[in-house]
Design a protein around this motif. Structure first.
Motif, PDB file in Angstrom:
ATOM      1  N   ASN A   9       0.851  -1.185   0.000  1.00  0.00           N
ATOM      2  CA  ASN A   9       0.000   0.000   0.000  1.00  0.00           C
ATOM      3  C   ASN A   9       0.893   1.243   0.000  1.00  0.00           C
ATOM      4  N   GLN A  10       0.996   1.878  -1.164  1.00  0.00           N
ATOM      5  CA  GLN A  10       1.880   3.038  -1.313  1.00  0.00           C
ATOM      6  C   GLN A  10       1.501   4.157  -0.353  1.00  0.00           C
ATOM      7  N   GLN A  11       0.194   4.294  -0.127  1.00  0.00           N
ATOM      8  CA  GLN A  11      -0.247   5.393   0.744  1.00  0.00           C
ATOM      9  C   GLN A  11       0.209   5.177   2.177  1.00  0.00           C
ATOM     10  N   LEU A  12       0.211   3.902   2.601  1.00  0.00           N
ATOM     11  CA  LEU A  12       0.688   3.611   3.956  1.00  0.00           C
ATOM     12  C   LEU A  12       2.167   3.952   4.077  1.00  0.00           C
ATOM     13  N   VAL A  13       2.923   3.610   3.062  1.00  0.00           N
ATOM     14  CA  VAL A  13       4.365   3.868   3.088  1.00  0.00           C
ATOM     15  C   VAL A  13       4.637   5.372   3.109  1.00  0.00           C
ATOM     16  N   HIS A  14       3.879   6.097   2.319  1.00  0.00           N
ATOM     17  CA  HIS A  14       4.099   7.544   2.295  1.00  0.00           C
ATOM     18  C   HIS A  14       3.638   8.202   3.588  1.00  0.00           C
ATOM     19  N   HIS A  15       2.592   7.620   4.170  1.00  0.00           N
ATOM     20  CA  HIS A  15       2.138   8.132   5.470  1.00  0.00           C
ATOM     21  C   HIS A  15       3.247   7.925   6.513  1.00  0.00           C
ATOM     22  N   ALA A  16       3.847   6.743   6.508  1.00  0.00           N
ATOM     23  CA  ALA A  16       4.930   6.443   7.453  1.00  0.00           C
ATOM     24  C   ALA A  16       6.107   7.379   7.207  1.00  0.00           C
ATOM     25  N   LYS A  17       6.394   7.640   5.932  1.00  0.00           N
ATOM     26  CA  LYS A  17       7.490   8.545   5.583  1.00  0.00           C
ATOM     27  C   LYS A  17       7.231   9.932   6.161  1.00  0.00           C
ATOM     28  N   ASN A  18       5.998  10.403   6.029  1.00  0.00           N
ATOM     29  CA  ASN A  18       5.664  11.725   6.562  1.00  0.00           C
ATOM     30  C   ASN A  18       5.817  11.777   8.072  1.00  0.00           C
ATOM     31  N   LEU A  19       5.406  10.696   8.732  1.00  0.00           N
ATOM     32  CA  LEU A  19       5.514  10.637  10.191  1.00  0.00           C
ATOM     33  C   LEU A  19       6.977  10.724  10.622  1.00  0.00           C
ATOM     34  N   LEU A  20       7.826   9.968   9.934  1.00  0.00           N
ATOM     35  CA  LEU A  20       9.236   9.930  10.321  1.00  0.00           C
ATOM     36  C   LEU A  20       9.927  11.252  10.006  1.00  0.00           C
ATOM     37  N   GLU A  21       9.598  11.831   8.865  1.00  0.00           N
ATOM     38  CA  GLU A  21      10.205  13.118   8.521  1.00  0.00           C
ATOM     39  C   GLU A  21       9.771  14.197   9.509  1.00  0.00           C
ATOM     40  N   ALA A  22       8.514  14.099   9.974  1.00  0.00           N
ATOM     41  CA  ALA A  22       8.022  15.059  10.965  1.00  0.00           C
ATOM     42  C   ALA A  22       8.781  14.903  12.275  1.00  0.00           C
ATOM     43  N   ALA A  23       9.307  13.683  12.506  1.00  0.00           N
ATOM     44  CA  ALA A  23      10.062  13.418  13.726  1.00  0.00           C
ATOM     45  C   ALA A  23      11.547  13.730  13.538  1.00  0.00           C
ATOM     46  N   GLY A  24      11.884  14.250  12.366  1.00  0.00           N
ATOM     47  CA  GLY A  24      13.260  14.644  12.114  1.00  0.00           C
ATOM     48  C   GLY A  24      14.171  13.515  11.667  1.00  0.00           C
ATOM     49  N   ILE A  25      13.563  12.426  11.199  1.00  0.00           N
ATOM     50  CA  ILE A  25      14.355  11.278  10.756  1.00  0.00           C
ATOM     51  C   ILE A  25      14.455  11.295   9.229  1.00  0.00           C
ATOM     52  N   ARG A  26      15.658  11.140   8.741  1.00  0.00           N
ATOM     53  CA  ARG A  26      15.859  11.155   7.292  1.00  0.00           C
ATOM     54  C   ARG A  26      15.551   9.767   6.733  1.00  0.00           C
ATOM     55  N   VAL A  27      14.649   9.712   5.780  1.00  0.00           N
ATOM     56  CA  VAL A  27      14.207   8.430   5.249  1.00  0.00           C
ATOM     57  C   VAL A  27      14.234   8.424   3.724  1.00  0.00           C
ATOM     58  N   LEU A  28      14.122   7.224   3.193  1.00  0.00           N
ATOM     59  CA  LEU A  28      14.131   7.039   1.745  1.00  0.00           C
ATOM     60  C   LEU A  28      13.091   5.980   1.395  1.00  0.00           C
ATOM     61  N   VAL A  29      12.310   6.233   0.353  1.00  0.00           N
ATOM     62  CA  VAL A  29      11.354   5.234  -0.124  1.00  0.00           C
ATOM     63  C   VAL A  29      11.960   4.530  -1.328  1.00  0.00           C
ATOM     64  N   ARG A  30      11.933   3.208  -1.295  1.00  0.00           N
ATOM     65  CA  ARG A  30      12.466   2.435  -2.415  1.00  0.00           C
ATOM     66  C   ARG A  30      11.339   1.650  -3.077  1.00  0.00           C
ATOM     67  N   ASN A  31      11.524   1.387  -4.338  1.00  0.00           N
ATOM     68  CA  ASN A  31      10.572   0.568  -5.118  1.00  0.00           C
ATOM     69  C   ASN A  31       9.227   1.237  -5.298  1.00  0.00           C
ATOM     70  N   GLN A  32       9.159   2.528  -4.996  1.00  0.00           N
ATOM     71  CA  GLN A  32       7.826   3.129  -4.975  1.00  0.00           C
ATOM     72  C   GLN A  32       7.182   3.209  -6.349  1.00  0.00           C
ATOM     73  N   TYR A  33       7.950   3.144  -7.398  1.00  0.00           N
ATOM     74  CA  TYR A  33       7.336   3.263  -8.717  1.00  0.00           C
ATOM     75  C   TYR A  33       7.196   1.925  -9.428  1.00  0.00           C
ATOM     76  N   LEU A  34       7.515   0.858  -8.720  1.00  0.00           N
ATOM     77  CA  LEU A  34       7.487  -0.444  -9.375  1.00  0.00           C
ATOM     78  C   LEU A  34       6.124  -1.111  -9.352  1.00  0.00           C
ATOM     79  N   SER A  35       5.203  -0.575  -8.577  1.00  0.00           N
ATOM     80  CA  SER A  35       3.907  -1.229  -8.474  1.00  0.00           C
ATOM     81  C   SER A  35       3.192  -1.325  -9.821  1.00  0.00           C
ATOM     82  N   SER A  36       3.467  -0.355 -10.680  1.00  0.00           N
ATOM     83  CA  SER A  36       2.820  -0.388 -11.979  1.00  0.00           C
ATOM     84  C   SER A  36       3.298  -1.574 -12.807  1.00  0.00           C
ATOM     85  N   ALA A  37       4.392  -2.174 -12.377  1.00  0.00           N
ATOM     86  CA  ALA A  37       4.940  -3.317 -13.105  1.00  0.00           C
ATOM     87  C   ALA A  37       4.447  -4.636 -12.518  1.00  0.00           C
TER      88      ALA A  37
END
Ligand SMILES: [Zn+2]
Length: 99
Positions: A9-37
């Motif tokens: 669920n891409q939205q869940l991953v992006h939600h988690a990313k927002n939470l962590l960035e709000a907490a000052g943690i540097r994060v990276l999302v991988r494979n996010q564009y592969l779902s179309s494949a």
């Protein structure tokens, strides 16, 4: 780098990313564009993953994510979109969740 979260669920991953960035943690999302494949790649290759850049942030990241359980009833926005309990804002029209 260390993986803290993964979901199809891409939205869940992006939600988690927002939470962590709000907490000052540097994060990276991988494979996010592969779902179309999906269908051409093995499912494991299509899962979006959230990684912390600094391994020292791993514990903190887990705490932030576990403090935000994605459970509870879904809610419906005025625009008709159905959203999971973990979302406080509609991704379709941008309206905030109301009680
Ligand atoms: Zn909406």
């Amino acid at each position: 780098m260390k993986r803290v979260f993964g979901s199809y669920n891409q939205q869940l991953v992006h939600h988690a990313k927002n939470l962590l960035e709000a907490a000052g943690i540097r994060v990276l999302v991988r494979n996010q564009y592969l779902s179309s494949a999906m269908g051409e790649l093995p499912p494991a290759e299509c899962q979006a993953e959230l990684w912390v850049l600094e391994e020292d942030d791993f514990e903190k990241a887990n705490q932030v994510l576990s403090a935000q359980p994605p459970s509870g009833p879904d809610w419906s926005c005025a625009c008709g979109e159905k959203l999971g309990a973990q979302f406080s804002q509609c991704w379709r029209c941008g309206a905030s969740r109301t009680a």
